[in-house]
Design a protein around this motif. Structure first.
Motif, PDB file in Angstrom:
ATOM      1  N   THR A  71      -2.938  12.295  -0.570  1.00 40.58           N
ATOM      2  CA  THR A  71      -3.070  11.294   0.360  1.00 40.58           C
ATOM      3  C   THR A  71      -4.083  10.051  -0.762  1.00 40.58           C
ATOM      4  O   THR A  71      -4.460   9.761  -1.665  1.00 40.58           O
ATOM      5  CB  THR A  71      -4.223  11.729   1.755  1.00 40.58           C
ATOM      6  OG1 THR A  71      -5.261  11.437   0.749  1.00 40.58           O
ATOM      7  CG2 THR A  71      -3.640  12.650   1.958  1.00 40.58           C
ATOM      8  N   SER A  72      -3.803   8.799   0.064  1.00 42.40           N
ATOM      9  CA  SER A  72      -4.224   7.402  -0.535  1.00 42.40           C
ATOM     10  C   SER A  72      -5.574   8.001  -0.394  1.00 42.40           C
ATOM     11  O   SER A  72      -6.322   6.592  -1.490  1.00 42.40           O
ATOM     12  CB  SER A  72      -4.161   6.511   1.098  1.00 42.40           C
ATOM     13  OG  SER A  72      -4.892   7.020   2.536  1.00 42.40           O
ATOM     14  N   ARG A  73      -6.405   8.428   0.273  1.00 37.56           N
ATOM     15  CA  ARG A  73      -7.962   8.870   0.345  1.00 37.56           C
ATOM     16  C   ARG A  73      -8.247   9.841  -0.672  1.00 37.56           C
ATOM     17  O   ARG A  73      -9.817   9.918  -0.943  1.00 37.56           O
ATOM     18  CB  ARG A  73      -8.209   8.603   1.604  1.00 37.56           C
ATOM     19  CG  ARG A  73      -8.606   7.368   2.639  1.00 37.56           C
ATOM     20  CD  ARG A  73      -9.142   7.779   4.007  1.00 37.56           C
ATOM     21  NE  ARG A  73      -9.110   6.476   4.693  1.00 37.56           N
ATOM     22  CZ  ARG A  73      -9.965   6.213   6.022  1.00 37.56           C
ATOM     23  NH1 ARG A  73     -10.733   6.955   6.164  1.00 37.56           N
ATOM     24  NH2 ARG A  73      -9.540   5.298   6.353  1.00 37.56           N
ATOM     25  N   ASN A 114       0.208   5.400   0.667  1.00 40.29           N
ATOM     26  CA  ASN A 114       0.038   6.432   1.430  1.00 40.29           C
ATOM     27  C   ASN A 114      -0.036   7.637   0.857  1.00 40.29           C
ATOM     28  O   ASN A 114      -0.043   7.791  -0.215  1.00 40.29           O
ATOM     29  CB  ASN A 114       0.561   6.724   3.120  1.00 40.29           C
ATOM     30  CG  ASN A 114       0.227   4.924   4.186  1.00 40.29           C
ATOM     31  OD1 ASN A 114      -0.864   4.875   4.063  1.00 40.29           O
ATOM     32  ND2 ASN A 114       0.667   5.231   5.028  1.00 40.29           N
ATOM     33  N   ARG A 174       0.462  -1.237  -0.258  1.00 44.46           N
ATOM     34  CA  ARG A 174      -0.151   0.243  -0.101  1.00 44.46           C
ATOM     35  C   ARG A 174       0.910   1.065   0.054  1.00 44.46           C
ATOM     36  O   ARG A 174       1.782   0.915   1.108  1.00 44.46           O
ATOM     37  CB  ARG A 174      -0.846   0.455   1.278  1.00 44.46           C
ATOM     38  CG  ARG A 174      -2.053   1.225   1.227  1.00 44.46           C
ATOM     39  CD  ARG A 174      -2.857   1.098   2.098  1.00 44.46           C
ATOM     40  NE  ARG A 174      -2.148   0.499   3.816  1.00 44.46           N
ATOM     41  CZ  ARG A 174      -1.957   1.550   5.018  1.00 44.46           C
ATOM     42  NH1 ARG A 174      -2.308   2.909   4.777  1.00 44.46           N
ATOM     43  NH2 ARG A 174      -1.284   1.504   5.711  1.00 44.46           N
ATOM     44  N   THR A 207      -4.501   4.789  -8.578  1.00 45.49           N
ATOM     45  CA  THR A 207      -4.279   3.722  -6.414  1.00 45.49           C
ATOM     46  C   THR A 207      -3.863   2.195  -7.391  1.00 45.49           C
ATOM     47  O   THR A 207      -2.776   1.982  -7.283  1.00 45.49           O
ATOM     48  CB  THR A 207      -5.035   3.372  -5.939  1.00 45.49           C
ATOM     49  OG1 THR A 207      -5.038   4.152  -5.486  1.00 45.49           O
ATOM     50  CG2 THR A 207      -4.680   2.948  -4.250  1.00 45.49           C
TER      51      THR A 207
END
Length: 116
Positions: free
Chosen positions: A52-54, A32, A30, A73
């Motif tokens: 960011t990852s979100r 970040n 993953r 992603t």
């Protein structure tokens, strides 16, 4: 091992556009934050934009409204769309990937030159 590779730099006239890409590969579970930095000759490296990852993004004041950071992603890839480029945007642009547990990986950079 993790590899980070930038691409898309080049020579562009003032007012022009470029799109940078950065792909991370290797032993990645993953990622970040993914960020773009830049370093002009004789100056310190500075943060340009982060995603960011979100999905939330942040930008340095001097690129707000001109640059857009995005990421794919699934492909571990981050992009930087640069519009309305100025000569002062000339720099080597570096990609930084924050991979848990707190390790930052850097690419070797891609040169962006804004000149007529």
């Amino acid at each position: 091992q993790v590899q980070v590779v930038e691409s898309g730099g080049g020579l562009v006239q003032p007012g022009g556009s470029l799109r940078l890409s950065c792909a991370a590969s290797g032993s990645i579970f993953r990622i970040n934050d993914m960020s773009w930095y830049r370093q002009a000759p004789g100056k310190e490296r500075e943060l340009v934009a982060t995603i960011t990852s979100r999905g939330p993004t942040s930008y340095a004041d001097y690129v707000k409204g001109r640059f857009t950071i995005s990421r794919d992603t699934a492909k571990n890839t981050v992009y930087l769309q640069m519009n309305s480029l100025k000569p002062e945007d000339t720099a080597v642009y570096y990609c930084n990937c924050h991979i848990p547990p707190g390790i930052h990986y850097w690419g070797k950079g891609t040169q962006v030159t804004v000149s007529s």
